[in-house]
Design an enzyme around this catalytic site. Structure first.
Site, PDB file in Angstrom:
ATOM      1  N   ASP A  49       0.833  -1.193   0.000  1.00 18.21           N
ATOM      2  CA  ASP A  49       0.000   0.000   0.000  1.00 18.21           C
ATOM      3  C   ASP A  49       0.874   1.252   0.000  1.00 18.21           C
ATOM      4  OD1 ASP A  49      -2.826   1.162   0.435  1.00 18.21           O
ATOM      5  OD2 ASP A  49      -1.625   2.149   1.985  1.00 18.21           O
ATOM      6  N   ARG A  50       0.608   2.144  -0.936  1.00 23.37           N
ATOM      7  CA  ARG A  50       1.462   3.318  -1.103  1.00 23.37           C
ATOM      8  C   ARG A  50       1.292   4.318   0.025  1.00 23.37           C
ATOM      9  NH1 ARG A  50      -0.654  -0.127  -3.596  1.00 23.37           N
ATOM     10  NH2 ARG A  50      -2.375   1.181  -4.310  1.00 23.37           N
ATOM     11  N   THR A  51       0.057   4.541   0.455  1.00 21.15           N
ATOM     12  CA  THR A  51      -0.156   5.458   1.577  1.00 21.15           C
ATOM     13  C   THR A  51       0.493   4.917   2.834  1.00 21.15           C
ATOM     14  OG1 THR A  51      -2.196   6.419   0.698  1.00 21.15           O
ATOM     15  CG2 THR A  51      -1.917   6.473   3.079  1.00 21.15           C
ATOM     16  N   CYS A  87      -2.168   5.324 -10.514  1.00 21.13           N
ATOM     17  CA  CYS A  87      -2.250   5.445  -9.050  1.00 21.13           C
ATOM     18  C   CYS A  87      -1.609   6.768  -8.687  1.00 21.13           C
ATOM     19  CB  CYS A  87      -1.531   4.291  -8.359  1.00 21.13           C
ATOM     20  SG  CYS A  87      -1.400   4.496  -6.555  1.00 21.13           S
ATOM     21  N   ASN A  88      -2.393   7.699  -8.181  1.00 24.96           N
ATOM     22  CA  ASN A  88      -1.863   9.018  -7.846  1.00 24.96           C
ATOM     23  C   ASN A  88      -0.791   8.945  -6.767  1.00 24.96           C
ATOM     24  OD1 ASN A  88      -3.777  11.439  -9.054  1.00 24.96           O
ATOM     25  ND2 ASN A  88      -4.911   9.526  -8.813  1.00 24.96           N
ATOM     26  N   THR A  89      -1.054   8.176  -5.715  1.00 30.99           N
ATOM     27  CA  THR A  89      -0.118   8.136  -4.583  1.00 30.99           C
ATOM     28  C   THR A  89       1.230   7.569  -5.004  1.00 30.99           C
ATOM     29  OG1 THR A  89      -2.063   7.743  -3.192  1.00 30.99           O
ATOM     30  CG2 THR A  89       0.078   7.520  -2.144  1.00 30.99           C
ATOM     31  N   ALA A  90       1.236   6.635  -5.948  1.00 29.64           N
ATOM     32  CA  ALA A  90       2.488   6.054  -6.430  1.00 29.64           C
ATOM     33  C   ALA A  90       3.398   7.088  -7.070  1.00 29.64           C
ATOM     34  CB  ALA A  90       2.194   4.925  -7.417  1.00 29.64           C
ATOM     35  N   THR A 129      -5.818  10.331  -1.371  1.00 31.13           N
ATOM     36  CA  THR A 129      -5.478   9.586  -0.162  1.00 31.13           C
ATOM     37  C   THR A 129      -4.721  10.482   0.819  1.00 31.13           C
ATOM     38  OG1 THR A 129      -3.329   8.844  -0.993  1.00 31.13           O
ATOM     39  CG2 THR A 129      -5.252   7.442  -1.483  1.00 31.13           C
ATOM     40  N   LYS A 169     -12.227  -0.062  -2.855  1.00 32.08           N
ATOM     41  CA  LYS A 169     -11.225  -1.132  -2.820  1.00 32.08           C
ATOM     42  C   LYS A 169     -11.825  -2.460  -2.361  1.00 32.08           C
ATOM     43  CE  LYS A 169      -6.885   1.441  -2.432  1.00 32.08           C
ATOM     44  NZ  LYS A 169      -6.241   0.870  -3.625  1.00 32.08           N
ATOM     45  N   CYS A 198      -7.394  10.388  -6.748  1.00 33.13           N
ATOM     46  CA  CYS A 198      -7.178   8.985  -6.403  1.00 33.13           C
ATOM     47  C   CYS A 198      -7.940   8.172  -7.429  1.00 33.13           C
ATOM     48  CB  CYS A 198      -7.668   8.667  -4.993  1.00 33.13           C
ATOM     49  SG  CYS A 198      -7.574   6.903  -4.584  1.00 33.13           S
TER      50      CYS A 198
END
Length: 298
Positions: A49-51, A87-90, A129, A169, A198
């Site tokens: 999980d990136r967050t 994936c924005n957080t990535a 996120t 998810k 996100c």
């Protein structure tokens, strides 16, 4: 034969990856299978999980960065000519990954900020996120384009995280009631648009109709997936152009923005003819000599 091959590092989450590919299909003017973009998708559902990694330890962050790099190298070795990561957080990790692969990675967050400027927006709200918000990914990219990005209040952020992690998810469609609460909160923030930052929120949008106030970052990325190249115009500031298209590695870091790219049987050549302060442009002797040398050595 289409010599461009898009590589998608997916699985973050799987439904978002599926929606992203549908976005690409929907935006392709094709009348046969052969007119579609060649795409190779790696849905890496074992990606941490990136967050969690961003808010966790350095070891956690290093694990995600290395995994993204391994996936990028895998797709590059498979013949992909450009990469997309829905994936924005990535994107917290992608500049580091880009330095270690030889093909461009499309930058969804940077491109979204550029799109908002083109639309005349000034103050976007960010729905993303906690990891994306905490690291200021959108705030930094928007600021570089003169935009004032506004994250939501903590109570609203908890609603956003609930839709992402507790609903989309888990295979649900997302609560219209929760999103209505978010919508009401954004109305009081003085923003002229809101970024769906996100890809699970992009999935939510695909299920529920949202007004144009909401700008879908994954939709921007899908439009970028079509290959394009940059040629400066007579009135472009070269430094600003380099900054705006920093994710185009074929652009030279210094001097005139001359470049060449082989695209299957074609060789594309971009020539910078602009003269600062002038309406017209011209090729100089060096550029003409370079082009002649290129033809002789081809």
């Amino acid at each position: 034969m289409n010599e461009h091959r898009l590589g998608i590092i997916g699985g973050m989450g799987p439904q978002a990856t599926n929606t992203f590919y549908q976005y690409i299909i929907d935006r392709t003017d094709a009348h046969s299978d052969q007119e579609h973009l060649s795409v190779l998708t790696f849905s890496d559902c074992d990606m941490p999980d990136r967050t969690g990694a961003i808010l966790g330890s350095e070891t956690d962050r290093a694990a995600v960065s290395q995994r993204l790099l391994d996936d990028a190298r895998l797709l590059e070795a498979a013949g992909c000519t450009v990469l997309a990561v829905p994936c924005n957080t990535a994107h917290y990790f992608l500049d580091q990954v880009q330095e270690q692969v030889g093909i461009p990675i499309l930058h969804m967050i940077r491109a979204t900020a550029r799109t908002l400027v083109a639309q005349g927006k000034r103050r976007p709200a960010i729905l993303a996120t906690a990891g994306t918000i905490r690291t200021g990914l959108y705030q930094k990219e928007c600021a570089a384009f003169g935009l004032e990005a506004a994250p939501p209040e903590p109570a609203v952020q908890r609603l956003v995280m609930s839709i992402i992690y507790e609903e989309i998810k888990r295979g649900e469609r997302g609560s219209r009631e929760k999103f209505a609460q978010i919508d009401r909160a954004l109305a009081s923030m003085g923003c002229d648009c809101a970024i769906l930052g996100c890809t699970e929120l992009s999935v939510c949008r695909s299920y529920h109709s949202l007004p144009p106030f909401y700008v879908d970052a994954m939709e921007v990325l899908a439009e970028l997936a079509m290959p394009f190249f940059v040629i400066p115009g007579n009135h472009d500031d070269l430094a600003a152009l380099r900054a705006a298209f920093a994710d185009h590695p074929y652009l030279p870091a210094q001097g005139t923005l001359d470049w060449q790219q082989d695209c299957g049987p074609l060789r594309l050549i971009g020539l910078d003819t602009h003269i600062p302060g002038e309406h017209g442009g011209r090729l100089d002797a060096r550029q003409l000599a370079d082009r002649k040398s290129t033809r002789l050595n081809s």
